[in-house]
Design an enzyme around this catalytic site. Structure first.
Site, mmCIF file in Angstrom:
data_model
loop_
_atom_site.group_PDB
_atom_site.id
_atom_site.type_symbol
_atom_site.label_atom_id
_atom_site.label_comp_id
_atom_site.label_asym_id
_atom_site.label_seq_id
_atom_site.Cartn_x
_atom_site.Cartn_y
_atom_site.Cartn_z
ATOM 1 C CB CYS A 96 -1.020 0.084 1.117
ATOM 2 S SG CYS A 96 -2.296 1.281 0.705
ATOM 3 C CD GLU A 129 0.014 -3.515 -3.196
ATOM 4 O OE1 GLU A 129 1.212 -3.407 -3.546
ATOM 5 O OE2 GLU A 129 -0.397 -3.188 -2.068
#
Length: 168
Positions: free
Chosen positions: A2, A106
């Site tokens: 993240c 991601e």
DNA sequence: CCAGACGTTGTT
DNA sequence: GTCTGG
DNA sequence: CCAGACGTTGTT
DNA sequence: GTCTGG
């Protein structure tokens, strides 16, 4: 895990979703929140009974710090160590928050470079990431309220896209 | 004792 | 390659 | 997290 | 502020 995420639900939706009464925040839709930028969090107000939406700097600045220092990455905190790390310990004990998000990003490494993925709920509802916030005040009286996002190992769904590195 | 870090990820 | 700024 | 810089001097 | 390394 993240290092980028999206926050585009409007404050009214977040208020309903997270049981917040105060919505007085100048929030505009964000599809790509980056470290050091302002983002929206849900935290308890001083009475510890009610929640508020608040704008925080992403990248926790410890209260004892001389100021923001980009040489250190305080955007994520490992769940296993967050209770004891000097930078996070006080916030973990006293200043937890929710980071509402509509998606997080991601990058999957491949031989042709990196492929970004947006990860979100099937029903596209906002969700919450676990966070800590901190209050910093400089000698000149300037103030920064900042936060970090707590991260864990990738689950089976995320593992093919991106795994969190092992740490000694 | 003081000085310096205090964090995570990615990449090789 | 590695750091900085966003 | 990624993108972009990565250096110094002199002059305006 | 508090811990670690020297």
């Amino acid at each position: 895990m993240c290092g980028r995420f999206a926050q585009f639900a409007d404050p009214g939706t977040l208020a309903d979703h997270f049981g917040v009464e105060t919505t007085a925040v100048g929030a505009r839709p964000r599809y790509n929140v980056a470290p050091t930028q302002p983002m929206i969090a849900v935290r308890l107000v001083d009475d510890q009974q009610h929640r508020e939406l608040v704008q925080l700097r992403w990248g926790l600045v410890p209260f004892w710090s001389k100021g923001p220092d980009n040489r250190y990455s305080m955007i994520n905190a490992r769940a296993e160590t967050v209770a004891s790390k000097p930078a996070y310990r006080a916030a973990f004990a006293q200043r937890r928050c929710l980071i509402p998000a509509d998606a997080f990003y991601e990058w999957q490494a491949g031989k042709d470079g990196k492929q970004p993925y947006a990860i979100r709920r099937k029903d596209q509802a906002p969700f919450a990431m676990a966070g800590l916030w901190e209050h910093w005040q400089g000698n000149d009286g300037s103030v920064i309220d900042s936060c970090t996002i707590i991260v864990t190992e990738a689950n089976a769904l995320l593992r093919p896209i991106h795994e969190r590195p092992l740490r000694p």
